[in-house]
Design a protein around this motif. Structure first.
Motif, short mmCIF file in Angstrom:
data_model
loop_
_atom_site.label_atom_id
_atom_site.label_comp_id
_atom_site.label_asym_id
_atom_site.label_seq_id
_atom_site.Cartn_x
_atom_site.Cartn_y
_atom_site.Cartn_z
N ASP A 1 0.81 -1.22 0.00
CA ASP A 1 0.00 0.00 0.00
C ASP A 1 0.85 1.27 0.00
O ASP A 1 0.42 2.30 -0.53
CB ASP A 1 -0.90 0.04 1.24
CG ASP A 1 -2.09 -0.90 1.15
OD1 ASP A 1 -2.26 -1.55 0.10
OD2 ASP A 1 -2.85 -0.97 2.13
N PHE B 1 1.24 3.24 2.43
CA PHE B 1 0.28 4.21 2.99
C PHE B 1 0.49 4.46 4.47
O PHE B 1 0.55 5.59 4.92
CB PHE B 1 -1.15 3.70 2.73
CG PHE B 1 -2.22 4.51 3.40
CD1 PHE B 1 -2.57 5.75 2.90
CD2 PHE B 1 -2.88 4.03 4.53
CE1 PHE B 1 -3.56 6.51 3.52
CE2 PHE B 1 -3.86 4.77 5.16
CZ PHE B 1 -4.20 6.02 4.66
N HIS B 2 0.64 3.36 5.28
CA HIS B 2 0.69 3.52 6.73
C HIS B 2 1.27 2.25 7.33
O HIS B 2 1.18 1.18 6.73
CB HIS B 2 -0.73 3.76 7.28
CG HIS B 2 -0.77 4.22 8.71
ND1 HIS B 2 -0.87 3.34 9.76
CD2 HIS B 2 -0.74 5.46 9.25
CE1 HIS B 2 -0.90 4.01 10.90
NE2 HIS B 2 -0.81 5.31 10.62
N ASP C 1 -4.81 1.30 3.22
CA ASP C 1 -5.12 2.40 2.31
C ASP C 1 -6.62 2.40 2.02
O ASP C 1 -7.15 1.41 1.49
CB ASP C 1 -4.33 2.23 1.02
CG ASP C 1 -4.59 3.34 0.01
OD1 ASP C 1 -5.43 4.22 0.27
OD2 ASP C 1 -3.95 3.31 -1.06
N THR D 1 -8.36 3.66 -0.22
CA THR D 1 -8.74 3.49 -1.63
C THR D 1 -8.73 2.03 -2.05
O THR D 1 -9.34 1.68 -3.07
CB THR D 1 -7.79 4.27 -2.56
OG1 THR D 1 -6.51 3.62 -2.59
CG2 THR D 1 -7.62 5.72 -2.12
N GLY E 1 1.35 -2.48 5.10
CA GLY E 1 0.77 -2.45 3.77
C GLY E 1 1.09 -3.65 2.91
O GLY E 1 0.96 -3.60 1.67
#
Length: 397
Positions: A259, A261-262, A267, A269, A387
Motif C-alpha cells: 500500500d 500508505f501507513h 489504504d 482506496t 501495507g
C-alpha cells in the motif's frame, strides 16, 4: 518490456508447483489432523488463559500452541514446532510418492517476530547471559539450519518476513527460486509463536485484537458486529514439488503489492490490494470468472472487512463463495496465511470447503460452516501490517 504481475518488474512467469506434503502445529494440537478435525467440528482453537487479560490479572481468549514437541530442538515451543511441522510435511510427501532422489531441495522460513518468549526470558530471567549453545538456539538461522542438516537439503535456505502476509510471500518466494533454476523442490515453513501477554496487550491497544470476548463474538468476518481477531499461534510446513504421485493442490501463481500508505492502517482506496488480486489472476493465467472460492484474510477488523468486500465486488463481481477461518483457527499473525493455505489444501483433499459458521447477518456469498466443495480455483488473500498484500491461487490437480 512487459511488466511482471507479481512484483511490478520485468516479466517473470512462474511454472506452477504442487503442495505434496503438509505439517501443522496449531492451537488445535501437534499435527495436521488436529487442525482438520477442529475445522470440521466448528470449534475454535482458542481457550481462556489466566494472566493474559488487561493488567495481567484477568483471563483472555488465545489460541496458543499446547506444550509438546521434542525437547532436543529447544526449551521453548518455537524450535520444536518448526521441527515437528517439517518432519510431518516431509513424511507426508514421501507417503504421497515424493521422488526426492537427485533433486535440489531448498528451505524458505517465513516468520515475523521469531521466538518472542525465549528472547523475553533471555533478558528478563537470564539477564542477557546464556551458554553459547543456548544463545544460538534463539537466532532465526538456527531452526532452518537444523532442518537442513537433519534432511540433508543443500538448496538455498533463508528467512523472509512480510508481517501477516508472510505465509503467502514464503510460497511465492519458493516459486521464484524454482523459476530462477535455484531449486527443484522447496520446503516452505511459516512460524509464529508470539501470542504472549505482552504482545496481546499491544494488539488490543491498537484496536485489532479482542481478548475478553469468545472468538465467535469477537471475530465475524463478512458479518455484522465484528470486533476484531483472537490472537493465535502456528507453525506450518508445506513441501512444494512437481515430483509427487498424489499432490494435494497445484499452486497456479500469485502476486505481492504494498500500500505504501501507513504502518498499520489499510489504504482506504484499496487500490493496491485490488491490484494484488488482479495481478495474481494474470500470473496464474486465469480470469476472475474462473475463481470458485475467495478465502479472505478475514481478521474481523472493520478496515480489513471493508477492503476485502471491495476486492470481492470490484475484481470478482461478488461471484465466488467466500470462506473465512480466523473465527476458528484464530489469527496466527505471520503464520496466518500458511495455516489457511494448508486448510484449503486439506479442503480439496476431503472435498469439503472449510469455513467458520455464520453467527450474524452475513454477506450472501459467505459459506456457513463446512460445505461440500465444487471444482474450481481458490484465491487466498492476505494482508499484513506495513501495507503488505499477497495473493496465492490454488486449484485441484
Amino acid at each position: 518490456m512487459t511488466q511482471d504481475v507479481l512484483t511490478g518488474g520485468p516479466t517473470h512467469r512462474f511454472d506452477s508447483m504442487s503442495i505434496a506434503g503438509i505439517g501443522v502445529v496449531s492451537g488445535y494440537g501437534w499435527g495436521r489432523e488436529f487442525l482438520w478435525q477442529g475445522l470440521m467440528g466448528a470449534k475454535p482453537a482458542a481457550c481462556l488463559y489466566p494472566g493474559y487479560g488487561p493488567g495481567r490479572d484477568q483471563q483472555a481468549w488465545v489460541g496458543r500452541i499446547p506444550d509438546g514437541g521434542d525437547p532436543a530442538y529447544g526449551s521453548g515451543v518455537f524450535g520444536r514446532a518448526v521441527q515437528a511441522a517439517a518432519v510431518e510435511a516431509i513424511a507426508d510427501a514421501q507417503a504421497r510418492g515424493w521422488r526426492r532422489h537427485g533433486r535440489t531441495v531448498g528451505l524458505v522460513h517465513a516468520f515475523t517476530l521469531g521466538d518472542v518468549a525465549d528472547w523475553r526470558d533471555f533478558y528478563l530471567i537470564d539477564d542477557g547471559h546464556r551458554r553459547t549453545r543456548d544463545y544460538l538456539r534463539m537466532l532465526p538461522s538456527t531452526p532452518i539450519s537444523v532442518v537442513m542438516q537433519e534432511f540433508g537439503f543443500h538448496g538455498p535456505a533463508m528467512n523472509v518476513s512480510a508481517a501477516c502476509s508472510s505465509g503467502n510471500v514464503g510460497l511465492l518466494t519458493a516459486k521464484m527460486w524454482r523459476d530462477a533454476g535455484l531449486v527443484d523442490d522447496v520446503l516452505c515453513i511459516t512460524t509464529d509463536v508470539s501470542a504472549t501477554p505482552d504482545m496481546l496487550e499491544q494488539f488490543v491497544a491498537m484496536g485489532a485484537a479482542v481478548a475478553d470476548a469468545d472468538p465467535f463474538t469477537a471475530c465475524r468476518p463478512f458479518q455484522a458486529d465484528t470486533l476484531g481477531f483472537t490472537m493465535a499461534e502456528a507453525s506450518v510446513a508445506m513441501l512444494l514439488t512437481d515430483a509427487v504421485d498424489v499432490p494435494y493442490v497445484r499452486v497456479l501463481g500469485g502476486a505481492i503489492t504494498n500500500d505504501a500508505f501507513h504502518v498499520v492502517s489499510v489504504d482506504p482506496t484499496h487500490a493496491q490490494i485490488i491490484a494484488c488480486a488482479e495481478r495474481a489472476l494474470t500470473n496464474a493465467g486465469i480470469d476472475a470468472a474462473d475463481v470458485t472460492y475467495f478465502n479472505a484474510h478475514g481478521t474481523g477488523t472493520r478496515q480489513c472487512d471493508a477492503a476485502e468486500r471491495d476486492v470481492l465486488t470490484t475484481v470478482f463481481d461478488d461471484r465466488p463463495a467466500v470462506t473465512v477461518l480466523k473465527p476458528l483457527i484464530g489469527h496466527c499473525q505471520g503464520a496466518s496465511a500458511a495455516i489457511e493455505v494448508a486448510a484449503i489444501a486439506l479442503s480439496y483433499e476431503h472435498g469439503i470447503a472449510a469455513s467458520a459458521p455464520i453467527v450474524a447477518p452475513a454477506h450472501p456469498r459467505l459459506l456457513n460452516g463446512p460445505t461440500a466443495m465444487i471444482d474450481g480455483p481458490t484465491l487466498k488473500l492476505s494482508m499484513g501490517m506495513g501495507g503488505n498484500n499477497a495473493a496465492v491461487i490454488m486449484a485441484q490437480v
